[in-house]
Design a protein around this motif. Structure first.
Motif, PDB file in Angstrom:
ATOM      1  N   TRP A 232      -8.088   5.179  -0.105  1.00 31.46           N
ATOM      2  CA  TRP A 232      -7.473   4.819   1.176  1.00 31.46           C
ATOM      3  C   TRP A 232      -8.431   4.182   2.169  1.00 31.46           C
ATOM      4  CZ3 TRP A 232      -8.706   6.792   6.058  1.00 31.46           C
ATOM      5  CH2 TRP A 232      -9.618   7.840   6.081  1.00 31.46           C
TER       6      TRP A 232
ATOM      7  N   TYR B 136       0.835  -1.201   0.000  1.00 30.63           N
ATOM      8  CA  TYR B 136       0.000   0.000   0.000  1.00 30.63           C
ATOM      9  C   TYR B 136       0.867   1.248   0.000  1.00 30.63           C
ATOM     10  CZ  TYR B 136      -3.062   3.749   1.482  1.00 30.63           C
ATOM     11  OH  TYR B 136      -3.742   4.946   1.536  1.00 30.63           O
TER      12      TYR B 136
ATOM     13  N   VAL C 200      -0.249   9.271   7.126  1.00 29.02           N
ATOM     14  CA  VAL C 200      -0.462   7.901   6.667  1.00 29.02           C
ATOM     15  C   VAL C 200       0.390   6.922   7.459  1.00 29.02           C
ATOM     16  CG1 VAL C 200       1.264   8.134   4.804  1.00 29.02           C
ATOM     17  CG2 VAL C 200      -0.493   6.360   4.666  1.00 29.02           C
TER      18      VAL C 200
ATOM     19  N   LEU D 126      -2.300   9.969   1.894  1.00 28.82           N
ATOM     20  CA  LEU D 126      -3.202   8.855   1.601  1.00 28.82           C
ATOM     21  C   LEU D 126      -3.506   8.762   0.110  1.00 28.82           C
ATOM     22  CD1 LEU D 126      -5.688   9.542   4.537  1.00 28.82           C
ATOM     23  CD2 LEU D 126      -4.076   7.619   4.422  1.00 28.82           C
ATOM     24  N   THR D 127      -3.862   7.577  -0.342  1.00 29.24           N
ATOM     25  CA  THR D 127      -4.279   7.384  -1.731  1.00 29.24           C
ATOM     26  C   THR D 127      -5.763   7.719  -1.860  1.00 29.24           C
ATOM     27  OG1 THR D 127      -4.768   5.058  -1.285  1.00 29.24           O
ATOM     28  CG2 THR D 127      -2.571   5.570  -2.129  1.00 29.24           C
TER      29      THR D 127
END
Length: 359
Positions: free
Chosen positions: A350, A288, A301, A346-347
């Motif tokens: 997330w 991740y 994160v 964060l993606t």
């Protein structure tokens, strides 16, 4: 008349938490001056009125409606001008409303993280004390199991990095002095007073509820591997996801959570900020994290990944509480265009990863 010869000590030489020896036989007096902050080398910022603050905002290109200007005046009575301005500068926004959204979200983040770190801290204190006391009770012991924290066997080994050396002895004395000061400062606190009156000593169950998270983190970091593994094994037994942790991971995680707790407790900015204290990444989280630019991997994160790993060892009700907090953060970000997951490292997707779900 002969002048007295004085030995002057500076603050680097005097630490009440450490023992030290100084030869004073050639001196008549010993003097210690408390350290003080120095005067600025050049003129610093001066206080300005709220009207001047508004003028500065407008000179920077801020846009205000009439209602926003009134709201800004009201806010600046409660929030430091330079603090509020920093949010705009950091996020490159040029309006009061946009800056207020970022500011409010950061306050929301701090509040939620305060609750989560407090929950995790209490859990770690309980697991540490319970697991160590039970294990110590099963061994040949010098102290009652309630006072396992006094036994040198927790801190010194015959060989390796934990071998008894002068520097390590100072560190352990620092821990024990911290325990003493905690008990001494709280001797009138009913649980402490009751135990002192009854036993002449304080149990780990009372003491570890009073020490700071920093003390807790330092204590765990100085345990010999045998006792670290006792705590880690207890956590692994509670984890139903079969994703085991190690003592090295846990030691870094406790320190990272401690640093975050201090940060939010003192109202320090979280949104869009890098973290200087980070936790080691669990093997299962590396994939991740690889999707995140390296420049953002030291943002929130990192500590969220750490906290998630601890919560995975907690009860289902606490995992549900965690999920609710994560959903709340995600919904807040989605509600405003000015906010972004990227500013937390964060993606876009997330939330799915951070929710704790039982298969």
């Amino acid at each position: 008349m002969e002048q007295n010869k004085t030995l002057y000590l500076n603050h680097d030489q005097v630490d009440p938490a450490k023992s030290f020896e100084i030869d004073v036989k050639d001196y008549d007096l010993v003097s210690y001056q408390l350290p003080q902050l120095s005067k600025a080398r050049k003129p610093m910022k001066v206080p300005i009125s709220i009207e001047q603050m508004l003028i500065k905002f407008k000179e920077d290109g801020w846009i205000f409606s009439e209602d926003e200007e009134m709201a800004c005046r009201s806010l600046l009575q409660e929030v430091n001008f330079y603090t509020f301005k920093y949010y705009a500068k950091k996020e490159r926004v040029k309006s009061f409303s946009a800056t207020k959204v970022v500011y409010d979200f950061d306050m929301f983040l701090q509040s939620n993280l305060q609750e989560l770190t407090s929950m995790i801290e209490k859990f770690l204190r309980t697991v540490t004390v319970d697991s160590l006391s039970w294990y110590y009770n099963s061994q040949e012991r010098i102290y009652d199991s309630a006072q396992f924290y006094l036994d040198d066997c927790l801190y010194f080994s015959k060989t390796g990095k934990q071998k008894r050396r002068p520097q390590r002895e100072k560190e352990i004395k620092h821990i024990q002095y911290g325990f003493f000061k905690t008990c001494d400062n709280n001797r009138e606190y009913p649980p402490v007073k009751k135990e002192l009156d009854s036993y002449g000593a304080v149990s780990a169950w009372v003491l570890f509820d009073l020490i700071t998270f920093g003390q807790m983190s330092f204590f765990f970091s100085k345990l010999v591997p045998e006792y670290k593994k006792v705590v880690v094994n207890s956590l692994n037994e509670m984890n139903c996801f079969n994703e085991r942790i190690t003592d090295k991971l846990l030691s870094s995680w406790v320190n990272a959570i401690r640093a975050l707790r201090n940060k939010v407790s003192h109202g320090m900015k979280v949104y869009g900020e890098p973290f200087t204290v980070q936790g080691k990444v669990h093997e299962k989280d590396k994939e991740y994290l690889s999707a995140i630019p390296e420049t953002k991997q030291n943002y929130l994160v990192n500590v969220l990944l750490v906290m998630r790993r601890i919560v995975m060892c907690m009860s289902k009700s606490k995992q549900k509480f965690w999920n609710e907090k994560m959903c709340g953060i995600a919904e807040y970000i989605e509600s405003y265009d000015v906010l972004s997951e990227e500013s937390l490292g964060l993606t876009d997707n997330w939330l799915k990863y951070f929710l704790i779900e039982h298969k």
